[in-house]
Design a protein around this motif. Sequence first.
Motif, short mmCIF file in Angstrom:
data_model
loop_
_atom_site.label_atom_id
_atom_site.label_comp_id
_atom_site.label_asym_id
_atom_site.label_seq_id
_atom_site.Cartn_x
_atom_site.Cartn_y
_atom_site.Cartn_z
N ILE A 150 0.87 -1.18 0.00
CA ILE A 150 0.00 0.00 0.00
C ILE A 150 0.91 1.23 0.00
N ILE A 151 0.66 2.14 -0.94
CA ILE A 151 1.47 3.36 -1.03
C ILE A 151 0.71 4.50 -0.36
N GLY A 152 1.41 5.20 0.54
CA GLY A 152 0.78 6.35 1.23
C GLY A 152 0.76 6.10 2.71
N VAL A 156 -6.39 6.44 4.94
CA VAL A 156 -6.99 5.56 3.93
C VAL A 156 -6.08 4.36 3.69
N ALA A 157 -4.76 4.60 3.62
CA ALA A 157 -3.80 3.50 3.47
C ALA A 157 -3.94 2.53 4.64
N MET A 158 -4.10 3.09 5.82
CA MET A 158 -4.23 2.25 7.03
C MET A 158 -5.49 1.39 6.95
N PRO A 208 -5.48 7.91 17.00
CA PRO A 208 -6.40 6.80 17.35
C PRO A 208 -6.20 5.59 16.43
N GLU A 209 -5.90 5.86 15.15
CA GLU A 209 -5.71 4.75 14.21
C GLU A 209 -4.42 3.98 14.56
N LEU A 210 -3.37 4.73 14.96
CA LEU A 210 -2.12 4.06 15.34
C LEU A 210 -2.30 3.28 16.64
N THR A 274 10.20 6.02 -1.81
CA THR A 274 9.38 6.59 -2.89
C THR A 274 9.18 5.56 -4.00
N PRO A 275 7.92 5.28 -4.38
CA PRO A 275 7.71 4.34 -5.47
C PRO A 275 8.28 4.89 -6.78
N LYS A 276 9.09 4.08 -7.47
CA LYS A 276 9.75 4.54 -8.71
C LYS A 276 9.17 3.85 -9.93
N GLY A 318 -4.39 10.10 -1.96
CA GLY A 318 -5.28 11.26 -2.06
C GLY A 318 -6.25 11.14 -3.23
N TYR A 319 -7.14 12.11 -3.33
CA TYR A 319 -8.24 12.06 -4.29
C TYR A 319 -8.40 13.38 -5.04
N HIS A 320 -9.04 13.28 -6.23
CA HIS A 320 -9.50 14.44 -7.00
C HIS A 320 -11.01 14.35 -7.09
N GLY A 350 -17.27 20.52 2.03
CA GLY A 350 -16.69 19.18 2.13
C GLY A 350 -15.49 18.99 1.21
N TRP A 351 -15.22 17.76 0.82
CA TRP A 351 -14.04 17.48 0.01
C TRP A 351 -14.12 18.16 -1.35
N ALA A 352 -15.32 18.36 -1.90
CA ALA A 352 -15.45 19.06 -3.19
C ALA A 352 -14.93 20.49 -3.05
N SER A 357 -9.48 16.18 2.89
CA SER A 357 -8.82 16.34 4.18
C SER A 357 -9.84 16.34 5.30
N GLY A 358 -9.36 15.98 6.47
CA GLY A 358 -10.21 16.04 7.66
C GLY A 358 -11.04 14.78 7.84
N VAL A 359 -11.61 14.66 9.04
CA VAL A 359 -12.45 13.51 9.35
C VAL A 359 -13.91 13.88 9.08
P1 NAP Z 1 -3.78 11.85 3.43
O1 NAP Z 1 -4.06 11.82 4.88
O2 NAP Z 1 -3.56 13.16 2.78
O3 NAP Z 1 -2.50 10.91 3.15
C1 NAP Z 1 -2.00 10.76 1.86
C2 NAP Z 1 -0.63 10.09 1.93
O4 NAP Z 1 -0.21 9.85 0.60
C3 NAP Z 1 0.45 10.95 2.59
O5 NAP Z 1 1.25 10.12 3.39
C4 NAP Z 1 1.24 11.46 1.38
O6 NAP Z 1 2.61 11.69 1.66
C5 NAP Z 1 1.15 10.27 0.46
N1 NAP Z 1 1.42 10.60 -0.93
C6 NAP Z 1 0.87 11.59 -1.68
N2 NAP Z 1 1.37 11.56 -2.93
C7 NAP Z 1 2.27 10.54 -2.96
C8 NAP Z 1 3.11 9.99 -3.96
N3 NAP Z 1 3.13 10.50 -5.21
N4 NAP Z 1 3.90 8.94 -3.64
C9 NAP Z 1 3.89 8.42 -2.40
N5 NAP Z 1 3.11 8.89 -1.41
C10 NAP Z 1 2.30 9.94 -1.68
O7 NAP Z 1 -4.95 11.18 2.58
P2 NAP Z 1 -5.89 9.92 2.82
O8 NAP Z 1 -5.20 8.84 3.56
O9 NAP Z 1 -6.47 9.66 1.48
O10 NAP Z 1 -7.03 10.49 3.77
C11 NAP Z 1 -7.89 11.56 3.34
C12 NAP Z 1 -8.55 12.17 4.57
O11 NAP Z 1 -9.51 11.25 5.10
C13 NAP Z 1 -7.57 12.47 5.69
O12 NAP Z 1 -7.92 13.67 6.30
C14 NAP Z 1 -7.78 11.30 6.64
O13 NAP Z 1 -7.45 11.56 7.98
C15 NAP Z 1 -9.27 11.07 6.47
N6 NAP Z 1 -9.61 9.68 6.88
C16 NAP Z 1 -9.90 9.48 8.18
C17 NAP Z 1 -10.15 8.21 8.64
C18 NAP Z 1 -10.45 8.01 10.10
O14 NAP Z 1 -10.72 8.96 10.80
N7 NAP Z 1 -10.38 6.79 10.58
C19 NAP Z 1 -10.13 7.13 7.77
C20 NAP Z 1 -9.83 7.37 6.42
C21 NAP Z 1 -9.55 8.66 5.99
P3 NAP Z 1 3.18 13.18 1.88
O15 NAP Z 1 2.73 13.57 3.25
O16 NAP Z 1 4.63 13.00 1.75
O17 NAP Z 1 2.56 14.04 0.79
#
Ligand code: NAP
Length: 436
Positions: A150-152, A156-158, A208-210, A274-276, A318-320, A350-352, A357-359
Amino acid sequence: MPHYKIAIIGAGPAGYFTAQALQNSQSNELSFSIDMFERLPTMWGLVRSGVAPDHPKIKSVSKVFEKVASEPNFRLFGNVEVGSDLDIEEICPRYDAVVMCTGSNLGKKLGIPGEDLPGSISAAEFVPWYNGHPDYVGVEVPLDGDTAVIIGAGNVAMDCARMLALEPSELDVTDTAEHALKALHASKIRKVYIMGRRGVEHAAFTAPELRELPKLEHTDVIIDNEAVQSANQRASAAGEIDKQLASNLEAWRLIAENPQSGHERVMEFRFLSTPKEIKGEGKVEEIVFGVNGIKDGKVVDTGETYSVKTNLVISAIGYHALPIKGISFRDGKVENDNGRVLGTNIYTVGWAKRGPSGVIGTNKSDASDVVKLLIEDLSPEPKNGGDITVVLPQAKSIIDQVAWSKINTAEVAAGEALGKPRLKEVDKEKLISLGQ
Ligand code: NAP
């Protein structure tokens, strides 16, 4: 008393919190009718199709959403896609304000060779696959190898890593979609790597996730103790450690100093990687990482590489937002100024609006801030643009609140018999018939 009509596009957390903020703003001088549009026959957005099934408490916010929806000034139009079934140009003149709460659901790309090989998928596909989103049931998730990557380093990765590394019977009592549960039971994956490109101290996981990781009963969680100690030293050297980072570093210390062992299933964190390139003949077979170092507080490429043999790579980076006809998007978000789409009666929450970002709760304050602006902008005379029902597509089965309640009740009842919170239906037509 002026009465205004507001359209909310998207029945996820941002949409419901916007409706709630509007309802809470009503007074003797101000009232609203709220119409919510949703492209799916199911509601609650990420609470249904994003939140990990093993985190059921987070989903209890759906009770708040249903309370909002039960108010007499709320109408639901589900199974109506704005931008195809109904154009934004047909909506805007009929409402005093339109609030785009459409989230972001396209996964960001790594931009590396081999990314499009079968077996390389985005969390934006994997998460809705295990959560039973009707559009993602057919995602190919190869689970026949022993290793997944899993990259990231975010939540969400967790989530993705836990879903692959938990003993599948732990998911039997959750609302994991049946097709995914079956596949996870048959999965041969025993090792799941989570890869961060920066240091441990830069990871975006929340505490909390950790802190739940050492409590996993059937999975060994591994982080190199030296990596955690170096992160601590770097963070201390860089100056004051904020509360959140201190809490994360303490959670990492507990994981590193109390390694579990002996379980068949392993989740291992690796940083400064870093994934290459993703390599393979016709499918993913290996992923190559560049080794990073940290120099003067900056992440630098050391020029060294290493690779991991795998046939499943999930990028959770991350997302678009998915573009919608008639709305201007920029940097993966609706183009906006603090939630206002300038020169229009359109707003966004929201995300749009702010990106991914954020919970879930973050959307509550976001909605309340934007609704304040929306109210400031209302003209003294409400618009009288006619009811939207005249232009709704006749051929579509609209899921109103009564139909959605029937779907919801049917799923919960089907789940109850199996000891699950709900049994999700994943076929759109069957969902529609459950609502009839
Ligand atoms: P995120 O928290 O922004 O994490 C994205 C990760 O991807 C970062 O570690 C980032 O590293 C890495 N990344 C970005 N571009 C990369 C690349 N090209 N190569 C390698 N790594 C890269 O995003 P998310 O995990 O998608 O979560 C989105 C939001 O939803 C967050 O606010 C999260 O807390 C929330 N969420 C919350 C819960 C929960 O409360 N349980 C569950 C799921 C999601 P860098 O820091 O180096 O950019």
